[in-house]
Design a protein around this motif. Sequence first.
Motif, PDB file in Angstrom:
ATOM      1  N   HIS A 119       0.684  -1.296   0.373  1.00 27.28           N
ATOM      2  CA  HIS A 119       0.387   0.216   0.163  1.00 27.28           C
ATOM      3  C   HIS A 119       1.082   1.358   0.176  1.00 27.28           C
ATOM      4  O   HIS A 119       1.475   1.633   1.072  1.00 27.28           O
ATOM      5  CB  HIS A 119      -1.155  -0.421   0.995  1.00 27.28           C
ATOM      6  CG  HIS A 119      -2.412   0.829   1.357  1.00 27.28           C
ATOM      7  ND1 HIS A 119      -2.861   1.196   2.285  1.00 27.28           N
ATOM      8  CD2 HIS A 119      -3.289   1.793   0.330  1.00 27.28           C
ATOM      9  CE1 HIS A 119      -4.440   1.272   2.001  1.00 27.28           C
ATOM     10  NE2 HIS A 119      -3.620   1.762   1.163  1.00 27.28           N
ATOM     11  N   ARG A 120       1.449   2.035  -0.875  1.00 23.54           N
ATOM     12  CA  ARG A 120       2.325   2.947  -1.617  1.00 23.54           C
ATOM     13  C   ARG A 120       3.206   3.238  -1.355  1.00 23.54           C
ATOM     14  O   ARG A 120       3.320   1.487  -0.587  1.00 23.54           O
ATOM     15  CB  ARG A 120       1.164   3.614  -1.133  1.00 23.54           C
ATOM     16  CG  ARG A 120       0.411   4.425  -1.118  1.00 23.54           C
ATOM     17  CD  ARG A 120      -0.221   6.396  -0.285  1.00 23.54           C
ATOM     18  NE  ARG A 120      -1.311   6.714  -0.605  1.00 23.54           N
ATOM     19  CZ  ARG A 120      -1.562   7.041  -1.949  1.00 23.54           C
ATOM     20  NH1 ARG A 120      -0.354   7.482  -2.421  1.00 23.54           N
ATOM     21  NH2 ARG A 120      -2.385   7.948  -2.494  1.00 23.54           N
ATOM     22  N   PRO A 121       4.532   3.542  -1.612  1.00 23.87           N
ATOM     23  CA  PRO A 121       5.704   3.229  -1.355  1.00 23.87           C
ATOM     24  C   PRO A 121       7.066   3.414  -0.002  1.00 23.87           C
ATOM     25  O   PRO A 121       6.315   4.268   0.458  1.00 23.87           O
ATOM     26  CB  PRO A 121       6.676   3.891  -2.863  1.00 23.87           C
ATOM     27  CG  PRO A 121       5.377   4.550  -3.087  1.00 23.87           C
ATOM     28  CD  PRO A 121       4.650   4.178  -2.924  1.00 23.87           C
ATOM     29  N   ASP A 122       7.062   2.570   0.385  1.00 24.81           N
ATOM     30  CA  ASP A 122       8.528   2.562   1.581  1.00 24.81           C
ATOM     31  C   ASP A 122       9.378   3.140   0.953  1.00 24.81           C
ATOM     32  O   ASP A 122       9.986   2.118   0.368  1.00 24.81           O
ATOM     33  CB  ASP A 122       7.839   1.546   2.959  1.00 24.81           C
ATOM     34  CG  ASP A 122       9.727   1.587   3.136  1.00 24.81           C
ATOM     35  OD1 ASP A 122       9.892   2.684   3.701  1.00 24.81           O
ATOM     36  OD2 ASP A 122       9.614   0.309   4.220  1.00 24.81           O
ATOM     37  N   PRO A 153       6.269   2.439 -12.532  1.00 21.11           N
ATOM     38  CA  PRO A 153       6.715   1.528 -13.744  1.00 21.11           C
ATOM     39  C   PRO A 153       7.858   1.033 -12.720  1.00 21.11           C
ATOM     40  O   PRO A 153       8.340   0.320 -12.510  1.00 21.11           O
ATOM     41  CB  PRO A 153       6.535   2.264 -14.837  1.00 21.11           C
ATOM     42  CG  PRO A 153       5.351   2.675 -14.771  1.00 21.11           C
ATOM     43  CD  PRO A 153       5.538   3.548 -13.326  1.00 21.11           C
ATOM     44  N   MET A 154       8.734   2.084 -13.196  1.00 21.40           N
ATOM     45  CA  MET A 154       9.966   1.563 -12.532  1.00 21.40           C
ATOM     46  C   MET A 154      10.320   1.155 -10.916  1.00 21.40           C
ATOM     47  O   MET A 154      10.878   0.533 -10.573  1.00 21.40           O
ATOM     48  CB  MET A 154      10.831   2.923 -12.173  1.00 21.40           C
ATOM     49  CG  MET A 154      11.495   3.626 -13.940  1.00 21.40           C
ATOM     50  SD  MET A 154      12.081   1.887 -14.850  1.00 21.40           S
ATOM     51  CE  MET A 154      13.538   1.786 -14.259  1.00 21.40           C
ATOM     52  N   GLN A 155       9.583   1.488 -10.275  1.00 24.78           N
ATOM     53  CA  GLN A 155       9.207   0.627  -9.037  1.00 24.78           C
ATOM     54  C   GLN A 155       8.876  -0.314  -8.702  1.00 24.78           C
ATOM     55  O   GLN A 155       9.589  -1.206  -8.011  1.00 24.78           O
ATOM     56  CB  GLN A 155       8.343   1.613  -8.210  1.00 24.78           C
ATOM     57  CG  GLN A 155       9.350   2.569  -7.627  1.00 24.78           C
ATOM     58  CD  GLN A 155       8.186   3.748  -6.784  1.00 24.78           C
ATOM     59  OE1 GLN A 155       6.810   4.008  -7.265  1.00 24.78           O
ATOM     60  NE2 GLN A 155       8.612   4.293  -5.642  1.00 24.78           N
ATOM     61  N   ILE A 156       7.788  -0.772  -9.791  1.00 24.63           N
ATOM     62  CA  ILE A 156       7.340  -1.827 -10.364  1.00 24.63           C
ATOM     63  C   ILE A 156       8.442  -2.983 -10.808  1.00 24.63           C
ATOM     64  O   ILE A 156       8.365  -4.017 -10.115  1.00 24.63           O
ATOM     65  CB  ILE A 156       6.065  -2.435 -11.156  1.00 24.63           C
ATOM     66  CG1 ILE A 156       5.221  -1.065 -10.231  1.00 24.63           C
ATOM     67  CG2 ILE A 156       5.886  -3.759 -11.313  1.00 24.63           C
ATOM     68  CD1 ILE A 156       4.187  -0.740 -10.698  1.00 24.63           C
TER      69      ILE A 156
END
Length: 308
Positions: A119-122, A153-156
């Motif tokens: 749920h949202r990026p740490d 996208p880059m976090q994914i």
Amino acid sequence: MKTLNIVNGPQNVSAIIQGCMRMPALSKEDAANVICTAYECGINFFDHATCYGNGEAEERFSQALPLTGIRREDIFIQSKCGLCFDRNEFDWTKENILSSVDDSLRRLNVEYLDALLLHRPDLLFDPEEVAEAFDTLEREGKVRCFGISNLMPMQIELLKKYVKQPLVFNQVQFSLEQSQLIDQALYMNNKTTEFSINRDGSALDYCRLNDITIQAWSPLQFGMFGGTFIDNPDFLELNKALAEIAERENVSKAAVAIAWILRHPAKMQAIIGTMNPEHIKDTCEAVKVKLSHHDWYELYLASGKFLP
């Protein structure tokens, strides 16, 4: 109800999801009425998060479900973890992911989650640690599929380098008024409007290319938590356009606004958050609405956009 077969994920899930964030305000009897109404309308997908009522939403759902007569195996239960408002931080550590799932399973009184979303990026997340947590949850049968919420996208891509399970959902904000998910493609290379700003790294196209289903949260909202644009005097042109199509289709304006999302060829899901059974019924009429190509653009422009 329109259903979707999720690539690498569940089959025959409803295009409309019942969000449970506001369920703590209900008695268990009223919560059961919400669940029953949604299910009778064809919704078989229920969305939770550990932070919704600090766990109370999951508890109320578990208290209410036995009153409905609905079998656990006939519904799809999703929860999200990572938002730790009590500590004022986001936390994707292995320890927190595993303990959050255990807490959700206990509160929901179920043996497994059909889906878990981060749920949202740490900002400090370690993808290898996340991968270890996912492996443990899959091996122990506690989570059947995985996804993310509000990720670029880059976090994914970074997660996918280490996580072996398919990431099948990305839950992001999207509505007629909050349409930044699609705006930039139309206004690209245009310095005359802020609509040209790429705010999400082309998340929609990325998710379509990688078989990740978009789940649209707050589909009737303006701003992040500004309230609904339906019957709001600040959105006269949009409500006029919604009303014209609603009258033609014999549905509510809310149903038309949801139908606008479902009309997109990306095959998104829309999350509704109302706890009013009559509103649930009205909104689910969205799946019956036939929007033409022209209708879709007419609504988009009425929301305050323009064609370059």
